[in-house]
Design a protein around this motif. Sequence first.
Motif: not given
Ligand SMILES: Cc1cc2nc3c(=O)[nH]c(=O)nc-3n(C[C@H](O)[C@H](O)[C@H](O)COP(=O)(O)OP(=O)(O)OC[C@H]3O[C@@H](n4cnc5c(N)ncnc54)[C@H](O)[C@@H]3O)c2cc1C
Length: 440
Positions: A18, A46, A49, A52, A55, A183, A185, A219, A222-223, A327, A392-393
Amino acid sequence: MANELPSSSPYVVVGAGIHGLSTAYHLAKELRTRGLGSGADVLVLDKSSPGSGASGIACGVVRNNYFQPAMSELMQACVEVWESDPAAYHYNPVGYIALGASVQEPDLTAVYERQQRIGYRSELILGADAVDAHMRSLFPDWRARGVTVCLHEHQGGFAFNLDSVEGLVGKCRSESVTILSGVEVQELELGADDAVTAVRTSDGRIEIGEQLVLAPGPWAKRFWAMLGLPMQIDIRTPSGEVVRDQPMWTYWNLQEGEIAVDPTMFATADGGPPPVIHLDTDAPLSTDGGDLVTDELWGIYFKRDRHGVQGGASPLVVGPDVELDPYPQTTNVDPGFADMWCAALSHALGRFEGCRPLYRDARSGGVGAFTADNFPVFDHLKPNVYAILDSNHGYKMIGVGREVAKVLVGEHSSLLYPFRFERFATGDLHPVSNSPYPWS
Ligand SMILES: Cc1cc2nc3c(=O)[nH]c(=O)nc-3n(C[C@H](O)[C@H](O)[C@H](O)COP(=O)(O)OP(=O)(O)OC[C@H]3O[C@@H](n4cnc5c(N)ncnc54)[C@H](O)[C@@H]3O)c2cc1C
């Protein structure tokens, strides 16, 4: 087959969740409207994909029930983004109801009062009888006990996780942003001025022209390591006391599940779509068979989903390390979770009595990475590296990317400023509520 990578890109965004996608889309728009470039200057990478990560597994709840002023104001901006295109984001503006025991009255009252000040539409109901009457007007079979406060947010609701990610992918494409799946990183090359000059990936090296955005979801650690940042930090509390050597990252497992019912059985009295419900109470909780589950403060949340009713309960700490791939790993789930969640559904609404056999452990639940104070870090961690580490918000925080895009083109964001990493050293921490959850 390996992806064809460009040797350089002005803006590289790591992570197509997201945050990464929202940032890429809004950045593309900022560049175009300011005459600074276009989406062709933005590359999203990513390792799997889009969607994945977290989100794609999120329950999808969108709410503004935050005790912390900075979270509340940021969430208002995020809801504005959800409301800007409900169709593309698969957003259901059904509202959100938080119900609490007496210990939560002051917090929810403070949240409500702030929502009125900032113009977020909500209603506060106090007193067990008044709360009961409000809930029965919506759901005649409402029967939860021990609830003396109800915050009914008339904005917010929920969105369908993977569909909203797809909606963002479509918006990115419409702005000519390139998204490359598969891909990974693996390393960041640091220059003499501490800026990141290039990312090394599974498919080759890409030089960073302007800025690198990290949006890696769970993740994050890791970063953090790749950037050479400390895994243990000292935290100055608002009173001035310094708590030493706190772990910067802790993993928690979000316990979620669903019951397979006709979703329309969970409707309001007039047949409408129900608001998302979050119930905390200190009333004893028993199974339908009469076995005591707990007599301490407990809580659940639930919403109508496409194929049933989905929700969860308090997350469980996993620890400082966990295997995240593939994941979502579902580790450290309380073996009694399904019993507890179904008992709680039945405690809340008569229509859920006897629902335990309908429980299924579907694509729900997973691990999240939480910061030392359980609030996001949104900040430039290197001169040209902006990190979106949301503790995780953040599925609900679709508007963070809009703010980050402004920062990337040189503006200040007062909404993001309270989430800078420096707060741990300066003591500018967010206030803590009485909620049993790490994210309220
Ligand atoms: C079970 C669960 C329920 C949840 N429910 C809610 C909810 O109801 N409401 C809410 O607001 N939040 C909720 N959350 C929290 C929310 O899902 C996350 O805070 C948010 O989706 C994080 O978004 P993001 O884009 O940071 O990460 P992600 O969606 O995790 O995207 C990160 C991406 O980075 C990619 N990536 C990682 N490492 C690498 C690398 N080395 N190289 C390339 N790509 C990489 C991954 O493949 C992934 O696709 C929930 C979380 C969980 C686990």
